[in-house]
Design a protein around this motif. Structure first.
Motif: not given
Ligand SMILES: [Cu+2]
Length: 663
Positions: A582-596
């Protein structure tokens, strides 16, 4: 040298010696232990072989009749080989030739005893860097050493991975006979914004993956065919680039800009790293304009090579040496474009298309002393172990990645028929908590130090902060019309750019990071696939530390028993570190698309594919397991996102990756 026949001949031998893996492991450990000192008398068999074995007169023990061994012995006797206690770079043509002479000897050993004795003999006569490289490559590719685990390179040649300050402390520790564990900082200061992502470029596990990848798929390789080698070159570096950009976005930096030959190199780099032999790695100031590098390349030549490659992409064909054309406007084109850009021995016309990647590494590495006025050693860019430390590495790879993209974007976009899979409808994907943190990691510096039989060794280690993530799982809820094997591909991609503007689907798909590809049987009706991040096919678990490897092996040999090492699914060093999935997140949460994305199981080349590291590293000696182009279905231009939105076998949602300072 053709090794196909050699490998076939050796397959017979393997079955009879396979019972002795522990012994083989011990031999390889001992050959690499304290690599800059002579073989100690405690390793009696190796020492004896080094002194008494005569590789030039042992024809029957080599599958080539001893030709490679005689050749190398002659070179040594003629004093033509590089001395010991000198730097080694694979990109130096003569040094590479010498290392490959030894690879040639070792891959022609007909049995393990010959492998062992030859390695011991040449270890004492050849340059240490050449020896380590040759041994790693030979162990990687020889069927005689199938189950041998190579120790992590950061503990075999620690100088290439450790700041000079720490190495100096290690020397002091040994001189004063005081054990030490030293804290290693990342290079530079907070005045340099690139330092925010130094934890990625300097991650020793990621560097180890990178150097192993290049040993598994050497550009000079001319042995048995390696499946989709050029495409893997594109894919592994494309993913490295995408990973780096995700780290940048998480640290409020813009994605990396590509290198321009006719612009100054924006970011300098002070490596704070020294060769064991060869002084400091050269420093490059900010905004250095490119200079031609004597004996390597002129900048205008690189521009011409670039334009020839891009012409080929525009034309849709590569011109071979004999003037005939190879069509690249198809899904196999990327494999050829990869061979051409690197370039590897598989390039259909290296005389015309050059070796853009390899020459660029050398040109960048030599910018501190392009005309050799100051007798500087090669720069960090000239070693796969150290290259990613330099921000210019990612600029260079972004530049090449954009050339690959030019080719991919020219192919027809996937059609609905190519993308849909009527059997499966994904109803929901539950993604567990995704969070990252930094942890401390220690590694051994023993091999950095010189050894004599009269001064005791002391335990010296370095510890460094490294990115990790909490274990995570996800559940894919689906409905299948009929029971069938399916292919599951999982991606994450940043949702916003550095200005928090949404990335459109064509930007996001190129930034997509492949988390996993796997094959599973689904039942008819509703079912749930549960998958753990640790099963990922692009990642490998932590390497076993060299001291532990030595200890466990010696214990197994002494007990006359089998060696079982906890190396997960594989013994290979190639593969992204599991903890960097996983790439590093951020304190408040970094948004990513999660695709299956689920498609037919017929995408698999093999009946059964075990989990492992095949995503970036293929399957040794076998075909790459996924029939589809690497990156499918996000490798091609998407003219209208509604096509993807309408697919029932594709599920996309937004997830957050959090980052916690404490875990
Ligand atoms: Cu590389």
């Amino acid at each position: 040298m053709k090794w196909t026949a050699v490998v076939a001949a050796l397959l017979v031998v393997v079955a009879t010696v396979a019972a002795d893996d522990a012994h083989k492991q011990q031999v390889v450990n001992r050959l690499l232990n304290r690599i800059t000192s002579h073989i100690p008398s405690a390793y009696a068999e190796l020492k004896n072989a080094a002194e008494t074995y005569d590789p030039a007169h042992d024809d029957s023990h080599y599958t080539d009749g001893g030709e490679a061994a005689r050749h190398l012995v002659q070179e040594i006797n003629d004093h033509r080989v590089l001395e010991q206690h000198h730097w080694f770079s694979l990109f130096n043509t003569r040094q590479r030739e010498e290392a490959l002479m030894l690879v040639d000897v070792l891959l022609h050993a007909a049995d393990f005893a010959t492998f062992e004795h030859s390695a011991a003999y040449f270890r004492e006569k050849m340059n240490e860097g050449e020896f380590v490289y040759a041994l790693y490559v030979a162990v990687t590719h020889s069927p005689l050493t199938d189950h041998v685990v190579l120790p992590p390179l950061y503990e075999v040649t620690p100088h290439m991975f450790t700041n000079s300050e720490i190495i100096n402390k290690a020397y002091t520790a040994k001189m004063t006979q005081t054990p030490g564990d030293f804290n290693m900082e990342f290079t530079g200061t907070s005045k340099n914004e690139e330092q925010r992502v130094a934890y990625f470029g300097e991650d020793i596990g990621m560097n180890s993956h990178h150097v192993h990848w290049h040993m598994d798929f050497p550009f000079w390789w001319n042995g048995e065919d390696i499946d989709r080698k050029g495409e893997l070159f594109f894919w592994v570096h494309h993913q490295l680039t995408a990973r780096f950009d995700a780290e940048r976005l998480s640290n409020w930096l813009s994605p990396v800009d590509e290198l321009h030959w006719d612009h100054p190199i924006k970011d300098g780099f002070a490596p704070h790293t020294s060769y064991k032999f060869g002084g400091e790695f050269p420093t490059r100031p900010d905004n250095k304009a490119f200079d031609d590098v004597d004996g390597v390349a002129r900048i205008r030549d690189l521009l011409i090579i670039e334009s020839r490659i891009r012409d080929a992409i525009a034309h849709g064909y590569i011109e071979k040496e004999d003037g005939t054309h190879v069509n690249i406007d198809n899904e196999h084109g990327i494999d050829i474009v990869g061979d051409v850009i690197e370039s590897s021995m598989y390039s259909p016309n290296a005389a015309y298309y050059g070796a853009l990647h390899n020459q660029a590494h050398r040109v960048l590495g030599a910018q501190a002393d392009p005309h050799g006025k100051f007798n500087m050693s090669p720069g960090v860019m000239e070693h796969f172990e150290t290259a990613t430390r330099d921000p210019a590495f990612f600029r260079l790879h972004k530049y090449m990645d954009n050339i690959f993209k030019e080719h991919k974007d020219k192919l027809h976009p996937y059609t609905k028929e190519e993308l849909q899979y009527a059997n499966v409808q994904i109803t929901e994907v539950d993604v567990g908590e995704l969070s990252t943190y930094f942890e401390d990691f220690s590694f051994d510096l023993g091999n950095a130090l010189d050894t004599t039989e009269t001064v005791e060794d002391v335990k010296v280690t370095a510890h460094v902060s490294r990115l990790n993530h909490k274990p995570f799982t996800y559940k894919i809820n689906l409905h299948a019309n009929q029971a069938e094997k399916v292919t599951v591909r999982v991606f994450i991609a940043p949702k916003y750019d550095q200005n928090l503007s949404p990335l459109d689907i064509n930007q996001a798909r190129w930034y997509a990071i492949a988390l996993d590809t796997f094959w599973v049987d689904v039942a008819a009706g509703d079912s749930v696939i549960e998958r753990s991040g640790s099963d990922s096919n692009v990642a490998i678990p932590d390497r076993i530390s060299f001291p532990t490897l030595i200890h466990d092996t010696d214990e197994a040999v002494a007990a006359g028993g089998q060696l079982s090492l906890s190396v997960g699914h594989n013994t290979r060093g190639c593969g992204h570190p599991q903890r960097l999935l996983l790439p590093k997140g951020t304190t408040n949460g970094m948004d990513f698309h999660f695709d299956v994305y689920i498609s037919t199981g017929e995408d698999s080349v093999h009946d059964n594919v075990e989990d492992g590291n095949h995503g970036y590293c293929g399957m040794h000696g076998q075909k790459y397991p996924d029939k589809k182009p690497m990156g499918f279905p996000y490798d091609r231009h998407i003219p209208d996102r509604r096509l993807y939105d309408g697919l029932k076998n594709l599920h996309t949602q937004t997830v957050k990756i959090f980052h916690h300072e404490e875990h």
